[in-house]
Design a protein around this motif. Structure first.
Motif, mmCIF file in Angstrom:
data_model
loop_
_atom_site.group_PDB
_atom_site.id
_atom_site.type_symbol
_atom_site.label_atom_id
_atom_site.label_comp_id
_atom_site.label_asym_id
_atom_site.label_seq_id
_atom_site.Cartn_x
_atom_site.Cartn_y
_atom_site.Cartn_z
ATOM 1 N N VAL A 103 -22.011 54.646 28.677
ATOM 2 C CA VAL A 103 -20.988 54.542 27.594
ATOM 3 C C VAL A 103 -19.976 53.282 27.761
ATOM 4 O O VAL A 103 -19.401 52.915 26.584
ATOM 5 C CB VAL A 103 -20.388 55.665 27.079
ATOM 6 N N GLY B 57 -22.576 60.045 26.489
ATOM 7 C CA GLY B 57 -23.237 59.980 27.715
ATOM 8 C C GLY B 57 -22.082 59.712 28.737
ATOM 9 O O GLY B 57 -20.874 59.599 28.200
ATOM 10 N N PRO B 58 -22.100 59.590 29.912
ATOM 11 C CA PRO B 58 -21.010 59.229 30.990
ATOM 12 C C PRO B 58 -20.849 57.702 30.955
ATOM 13 O O PRO B 58 -21.486 56.883 30.650
ATOM 14 C CB PRO B 58 -21.880 59.563 32.309
ATOM 15 N N ALA B 59 -19.650 57.328 31.745
ATOM 16 C CA ALA B 59 -18.862 56.003 31.870
ATOM 17 C C ALA B 59 -19.820 55.247 32.771
ATOM 18 O O ALA B 59 -19.839 54.192 32.699
ATOM 19 C CB ALA B 59 -17.629 55.996 32.183
ATOM 20 N N SER B 60 -20.495 56.176 33.658
ATOM 21 C CA SER B 60 -21.205 55.535 34.888
ATOM 22 C C SER B 60 -22.017 56.470 35.562
ATOM 23 O O SER B 60 -22.249 57.703 34.907
ATOM 24 C CB SER B 60 -20.344 54.736 35.910
ATOM 25 N N ILE B 61 -23.069 56.274 36.207
ATOM 26 C CA ILE B 61 -24.273 57.266 36.732
ATOM 27 C C ILE B 61 -23.970 57.253 38.172
ATOM 28 O O ILE B 61 -24.157 56.421 38.911
ATOM 29 C CB ILE B 61 -25.331 56.962 36.618
ATOM 30 N N ASP C 178 -24.635 63.059 35.854
ATOM 31 C CA ASP C 178 -24.102 61.946 34.956
ATOM 32 C C ASP C 178 -25.606 61.538 34.387
ATOM 33 O O ASP C 178 -25.951 61.376 33.378
ATOM 34 C CB ASP C 178 -23.841 60.668 35.855
ATOM 35 N N LEU D 269 -26.654 63.674 31.696
ATOM 36 C CA LEU D 269 -25.851 63.631 30.578
ATOM 37 C C LEU D 269 -26.327 62.350 29.694
ATOM 38 O O LEU D 269 -26.219 62.066 28.354
ATOM 39 C CB LEU D 269 -24.438 63.689 30.671
#
Lengths: 244, 244, 244, 244, 244, 244
Positions: A10, A41-45, A50, A53
């Motif tokens: 995101v 979803g997440p800001a990073s993976i 992560d 999501l």
């Protein structure tokens, strides 16, 4: 040819204008590249969590790309979230940087190492190699201990850290080829190659997202799609809570 | 001991009262078993796609179980959706029927085969075996071509189909042990064992969910949790659109 | 449920009353555990040679257990002497600490290491892993250089040595899970876990005999026996010099 | 050079005078071959159980051979009972037909199959291949369903059965080389080769005991012994009930 | 028995009279060994390139040997140039030091390491092990950084370098057996064995050319040839520029 | 970009004008493709022998291409003759259809099969897969029993034979992806895809030479060359009889 790149996070400014130029260059002048990210979803993976999501909306973005007439989709994350599920829902090629770069690296030398962001993802990347069938070519997975969203803070420091860990991969693990293990490192392969050369190491350094874009282009040009025996359309059924 | 079973689908009557008795029996008299399902996700799991849509809420259910004081969580699907991500977010054991039954079967004889629902999931289950490290013990994965939600329609037919495919696994693929490849087949291991015996085959038949429950109980009793080096807590970060 | 534990050595005080309490705890309150040793064989098992001399009477003890109405047999040695031969002569489950703990450990994290007594047994344990099909999950086998019969001399020293070698397994070999590689180490998993924690390592430590007892209980409860296709009854024939 | 062949069964007429001539021919004119059997153990070896009961006295015979000045020992059974334990107790080469013939066969073509006596021993021979490290060269293990002690009843029938099963190994399993999987088949490699040729198959057929004798001779001539790092002398300790 | 040894280089004094005595000793008194080299090709073999230029004439020499009535051919280079192609053109055994010594070493202990001349050939030798199917027995390939044609300059220095690198293979890579990785090291196995013993290491050291000669003799004596299913005669066709 | 395609046979009309158009299309409009063949070597490649005789001049052609300013070289034969040796002598990418297509196919589905010309080359192609590290993704190698130089005689018959054998690969060996195993089949992937579709099979069919050309282009564009640690320049030395 139109290629859609799905950034499965995101964070809006993860892909820079310079990145987009690199992606376009990778596909070539007459073709179109467009980048989308996800809204849920997440800001990073940096974990299986992560990835989990991020995946539902990645699948949605892949289906959307086919509906919008794109010829192929590239997932912009080394963990390849949604790669297999995404292939099930469409009939255009879907490529991932993890898979594409590991197979490319396997052709470049005896063994390759992946140098990635955090220790957290090491088991995940070893699992990827097992599923992709390249385990015997993988020397090691190593991390530089820098979170994804800090990668851009100091590119010189980042390149130095990547060179440092690559040297360990070469000296201690027997790597002959280096794969950058995060698409947030896009654009650094040349700096790492040069950094290695300064220390006397001549090793190819693979940029994973570029590898995935090139693979997507190759598949489109060769009129190849992923096997529907491996990736059949999911049986129709009730799905609650997702607009996919 | 309190064990939470997470059924990763939105179908409410998938788990029958009889099933719950079986689960309780598996843990033993003094212990508590409770079953929850999910509210967002697919009606059944028969693809990577279904798994991907089930996983976010499975993770939430796993975290919730720990917060509610459960000692372990068992995921009620042979595909083990959310197994690795779920282990990251808690510090209690999380087990899955795919992993638990494959390792159990590996101890029971030379090679085992998995007999599952649809051809769709075959590659997914071969990938599971690769990641779990039991590939050399896996003779084959076969399917009976019956969707998950039709499994309960005629249990005699179902048992006959499982026996039929198990015989092929034994005769053609060299299986010495059979694993039922869907937790919707819970309760049928005895019927399949007997059906095989009637045709002259003496092979153990593993019920995967019961195997996962037994493994969870063992881990709790031995005070073991999954390695935090393999499953570290996910780094804290912004997550949009999920209440997990 | 009645479980027979066969200690495959002639040393009478190898199993302490405290050990027996641990074994009983492992099976649970309503069940019976009884321990027998052998009268012909070695004082301890630290070589292929010791195993070979222990095995004939272990097989006899296994057959005897079935005749006496036991529901399962557990072999009290990490080398699993007589495991396969013993399974041939009975129709009740027979489990071994080597096999049970390696498969359990494989479910607990990315890779496991075995920390055992002497360098002598290293190749033997690597061979076990190959036969059990868990080679890809095994990071290494290491030894603390203490003979089996000296293990009890100083439990604090023993725990310290195990912690020390476990740290090397984690740091140098990439282990995420530790398996104690001798059943003479029973009771020490907690101390090793704590010792590791004191040095900043959070890794599950598996007690192999307890793992084998739990597996035996699970198999009895699930009404599973080892495949007679893998372990058929030996053909009848003349046997000279053994009362088996 | 003096080579001792240990036949690990109590059946006295298993080795015929003709066999002994073949063994002598295999070592060559100036050398001595002597054959001993065991006094305690099974009449034949067709199970892990039989192997376990044969092994203690095989070890004794191996030690005795070294004491009597023999230069090497060959175990006369495809299951290689006592091979590893025997190597521990002496400092002369000890070879086994299973190991020697599988490695020899691996050099003769793409894949080899073993054709043996009974289905009972199939898992045992697959385990051997795993431990010897030749699994990737093994196409299959097949049986002719004839017990060891009936092998000599009709040599023409036996050869025909071996040819028949070898053809299946070639056609169905992809074998390019055949290994006779029992030393009771010694002397038949030529008949099987010719029988295959009559059916249009040109495949080398390996006699396993001769392969083991040749390997023993090679090791003696090259002054090689098995690694004491792999096969250290067993630690000294109390042994009850064995005169070894 | 007549065995032809083909030295695949144009350097005439590579094989010394002392070497020829060693080769003759390896085959035994009544047999004939003759050595030929090639007239077109490289001065030594230290790369895939050198191998490729040596191979055409090696094949010619192999065919010539059969025409001249030789019973077997041995290729005098650890890289086994022409091994597979040469087997296609004749119906007598052709052996190579790489293949023969790796399989021999695999029978001598848990794992073996190859100690060779230059880093250049490391990937080539790992590839050999993969093709020969002994990868799981290979601990490592190491080099002493001495070109082939300098090996003879100081035999004491050479032995010391081999001992030095062998110790690293044992200590760091887990080798239990050493294979000398160049046939220019013929005659040094005893010195390396003794050098290791002086430093407290008891490991068998395999001379690869002698291993290949012994294997050739064994195949001739057992009347075995390489499988024509693996190595069929090449289809007849136009060949330009080679007198083969 | 200038790409040189080296056809490693002396048959001049093997590459048709239509083929050349396909190669040019594969690289794209602004780039140059030129095809050369060899003057010394075999008329076609159907054995290790043929490969060995082709390789020296292939290496020469590769070196020549670099000297003439080409950016990459593609070897026009599925056996990849000279691939590794050729990489040693230059510092531009050299790709081969075997390696390129197998890695590409590995990304397209669960398992792939290669359908090639003659049984003769089956072991050679299995060896290729082992060296390239894709063995676990390879379902089988099959042949249509048509020599290379007869492939062009009847393209409809050829396509039908390829479809026929591909169906067996899918049904009997579990292939989900087909690789055409000879570059003489270039141009047929679409016909085979359609033929499979007519029989109800939806499987991607990979043209190996096009895969190799695409890989070469990708490597040039990504400024990647093969690792000089894997493919170092050959040591300088006397070479007799070759102008390379």
């Amino acid at each position: 040819m139109k290629i859609r790149i799905v950034t499965p996070i995101v964070t809006q400014d993860f892909v820079t204008p310079e990145n987009i130029r690199e992606y376009s260059d990778a596909v070539g002048p007459k073709h179109e590249v467009s980048v989308v990210s996800i809204e849920r979803g997440p800001a990073s993976i940096e974990s299986e969590y992560d990835e989990a999501l991020a995946t539902p909306e990645v699948i949605g973005r892949i289906r959307e790309a086919e509906q919008e007439g794109f010829d192929a989709v590239v997932i912009n994350c080394f963990g390849d979230p949604g790669l297999k599920a995404g292939r099930e829902v469409v009939n255009i090629p879907v490529t991932g940087p993890g898979e594409a770069s590991m197979h490319l690296a396997a052709t470049l030398g005896h063994r390759f190492s992946v140098v990635t962001v955090l220790d957290n993802v090491l088991p995940m990347l070893y699992d990827e190699a097992a599923v992709y069938g390249v385990e015997s070519k993988l020397a090691s997975v190593r991390s530089i201990d820098v979170p994804v969203l800090d990668l851009h803070l100091d590119l010189d420091d980042l390149a130095a850290a990547l060179v440092n860990e690559s040297v360990k991969a070469i000296e201690d693990d027997g790597a002959h080829v280096i794969v950058l293990g995060c698409t947030g490192m896009t654009g650094l392969s040349q700096a790492v190659t040069e950094g290695l050369a300064e220390q006397g190491y001549e090793a190819p350094v693979v940029d994973p997202l570029i590898a995935a874009i090139k693979l997507a282009r190759t598949l489109v040009e060769m009129d190849l799609r992923h096997s529907k025996k491996t990736y059949p359309y999911p049986p129709k059924k009730e799905i609650v809570g997702y607009n996919v």
